[in-house]
Write an enzyme that holds these catalytic residues in place. Sequence first.
Site, short mmCIF file in Angstrom:
data_model
loop_
_atom_site.label_atom_id
_atom_site.label_comp_id
_atom_site.label_asym_id
_atom_site.label_seq_id
_atom_site.Cartn_x
_atom_site.Cartn_y
_atom_site.Cartn_z
N GLU A 45 0.83 -1.20 0.00
CA GLU A 45 0.00 0.00 0.00
C GLU A 45 0.87 1.25 0.00
O GLU A 45 1.84 1.35 0.76
CB GLU A 45 -0.90 0.06 1.25
N ASP A 110 10.51 6.21 14.32
CA ASP A 110 10.32 7.63 14.04
C ASP A 110 10.79 8.41 15.26
O ASP A 110 10.25 8.26 16.35
CB ASP A 110 8.82 7.88 13.78
N ASP A 112 11.21 12.13 16.69
CA ASP A 112 10.70 13.45 16.41
C ASP A 112 11.23 14.44 17.45
O ASP A 112 11.12 14.20 18.64
CB ASP A 112 9.17 13.37 16.49
#
Lengths: 420, 510
Positions: A45, A110, A112
């Site tokens: 996807e 991730d 951040d």
Amino acid sequence: MSYEYDQASLPDLLPLYYRRLFPFSQYFRWLNYGGVTKNYFQNREFSFTLKDDIYVRYQCFNNQSELEKEMQKMNPYKIDIGAVYSHRPSQHNTVKSGTFQALEKELVFDIDMTDYDDVRNCCSAAEICSKCWTLMTIAIRILDRALKEDFGFKHRLWVYSGRRGVHCWVCDEAARKLTQSARAAVAEYLSAVKGGEEAIKKVQLSDPIHPFIKESLKVLQHYFEDYALVNQDILGSKESIDKVLALLPEEVRDLLQNDFLKVKTAAQRWECLKKRVLQMQGALKKGVYGDWDIMFQYCYPRLDTNVSKGINHLLKSPFSVHPKTGRVSVPIDLKLLDQFDPFAVPTISLICQELDKALEGDEEANDKENEGEPEQKRRVRDYKKTSLAKYVKVFEQFVEKMEQSWKGELLKKSDQQKDF
Amino acid sequence: MLFSGRRQKIVRLTGDRQADLYPHSLQFYGQPPTENISLSEFETFAVDRLKLLKTVENLGVSYVKTSDQYATKLEGEFRKLHFPYRVETDEKSLDTEYDKRRKDHISHFILRLAYCQTEDLRRWFIQQEMDLFRYRFHMLSKEPAHDFLKFNNLHYESISDEEKNTLKEELINSSYGFSAPKVEDHDFYKVPFQDALDLVRGRKVYLREGLAYIPHQEIVAIVLNDFRTRLSKALAITARSLPEVQSDERLQPLLNHLSHAYVGQDYSIQKNIGKISLEQIDPFSTKSYPLCMRHLHKALRENHHLRHGGRMQYGLFLKGIGLTLEQALQFWRSEFIKGKVDADKFDKTYAYSIRHSFGKEGKRTDYTPYSCMKIILSNPPSQGDHHGCPFRHSDPELLKQKLQSYKIHTNGITQVLDLVKGMHYQLACQKYFELTHSVDDCGFSLNHPNQYFVESQRILNGGREIKTEVTQNETPQQILTNPAPKSATVPEENAAKTKGATKEAGCKRN
């Protein structure tokens, strides 16, 4: 000539980017994973964010050519990569309920910068600067070592997100096949800073110190003094000092308030602190490490475990453009990690302008040679004329290393199927 | 005399009992039972096992799972409900032990039918069955444990002395309670890390090149992982054959009632929807909200924003107290606009997810408000988050300050903090309820934030008549969860008399 980026010019820049600069060849070679598993690329996807915040999910493509054509047609502002599903994602509504499932995906992380807001003095929220960027360097060093040495993962791609953080894509087959539970466990293993707004001391190191923490500590010690004492100046102002001391037990805190009166510089204060902690070692409770606790709280990587847990989680694709900053999400060369400068990462406007300049030059000199050359070959030479070149090279090396491991797989498979 | 399965031993069982069927006090439930049983036995077995699992769940929150108290209390429950836990049995009790093991076997498979249907149910069932298994496996000493594992085809490779020597430092520092001599004495095994997730998750094991180095006694963690994987797969398969089972009229009512019983009231069916106005929310937050929601509401008002975890926990709670979708949209929108979000962005992004949680988008699941268990145990808050349970996730100092700012007297605060220290988070919240409502005994056993709200409203509105209607705890399934709230529905004159009586049965049950 100004290379200033303006979000309003994206509709003009993106077509050029996707036609001439986006490294489709290496990108496809990566996500196709050597074609070892049937339909791996076809069932992947993708999601696109288009102009005016229109978001479309369940995009999928049959091959590289289709991927290129669609991206060049839609000119997405942002591209996310999702999971490899049991069926073509575009058919998710037609398949019998419950059977459409996410099967595999890279293990991702991730980091951040906003998650460090409570320990950054220089910036907050979406801002970053050279002073706090060190936090990302530390995060990469610590996590990459663990993923490689503790977990045995060989194919790890670190990418600058384009604004305020970094992502890691772990592409080993074993990683892609991990269950949600396993991903959560890996993320937990790598976490040491826990607690929301209401927790003051967010670190609780075990006793004894686990080998992973020991290795991480080495990295922290390497960067801490320059980063925290000099750049962030955490022992500079009274407010800042109080915040640091709040992480220590009351007995130590009281003694240090006194000690600090006798010294002048931040570096001296840190020495005092370390000395006191050492001195009071015996009296302190188990699991209280004083200066180590401070180093961990201020510098240890903070990852969002929710990103890593979900197999169907969509994450920004490498080489996607960040609409707010215009910067391309580029791979980071770990061999040159300490020199990586997020502000030197090319923006889409820069590389488009570099390309235009180069084409002008080309036209004058090599008109005849360019005629009749297939689009793809031209593109290969195109990005090389821009600042994007060195980043594509890192990506290319990453893909090549993986390809060597698949070669073995394909041979094994064809032997089994007796395709000679 | 042991159930050893060796054919030479004369195992004297009576009736239809098969000698080799249940050689151990626990099992992996690999093979489904194949005999015929009566409907009443079917029902009794299922209900008894459910009671057992509920006890496992409650004890697991209130006590450390390896503590003696936990073990004693659980053992009591085993005995009461006739489930097997003893490793060795004497000749006289061979029959009863067999019967218990048979009950264990059959009841597990019946509950699979009830609990395979949704992700939430599966997760709950697997968690309790794992705790149950862990407890029984712990009861086995080294020999029987070895036998049990071999019987179930679990093999593991031990590392050479050389390797152990090279890694001695690391092994000592990663395995809890292992000194140098202990490392030397014990066997260590190399297992792919995916098979030892519990240990990896807690960083309680040495990892290298993707392999976990496990001391013999930690093999339990691996076994548990294996148990979980097997059960998870089995439940998925069971779900697929469920339609056939559900079409059997005799079983359908029982299976439905079972799977609803575990959550008690889930506050998703709203009789009071639309009876709340937005102006009531601020006063509600200080008077009738549990601490977690009060905190979230305050953070929302102050920052004009909440992160995803907070939006889910608080948003679903609001749905549970009766907010309609339109009200919810208005509520969140008006607050977010005061912050950094413009109306346009709100409508495009946040509005979607609010509609989603009301079941109006995507796969249209009507999400249910989170129970205390869920809030305490899953998705802990990180930097920037305000969700979670303050009694579990807040720094005790900050918690104290907050309670002081809410004008709770020092004595009360100390009691709350003591409960927090003992990890009795729900009891701490009940104490908070008692202190803020000026009652000695809250009269209920707290396990859901919406329950807190309902109970608070009931008291504030004087007994039976409450502003927001609530379904009374009357149906049989509730018997398995909490005793019905007592003191709140008793008319004022008798309150003093019954307070003493209900004190035992009410709040202290946890």
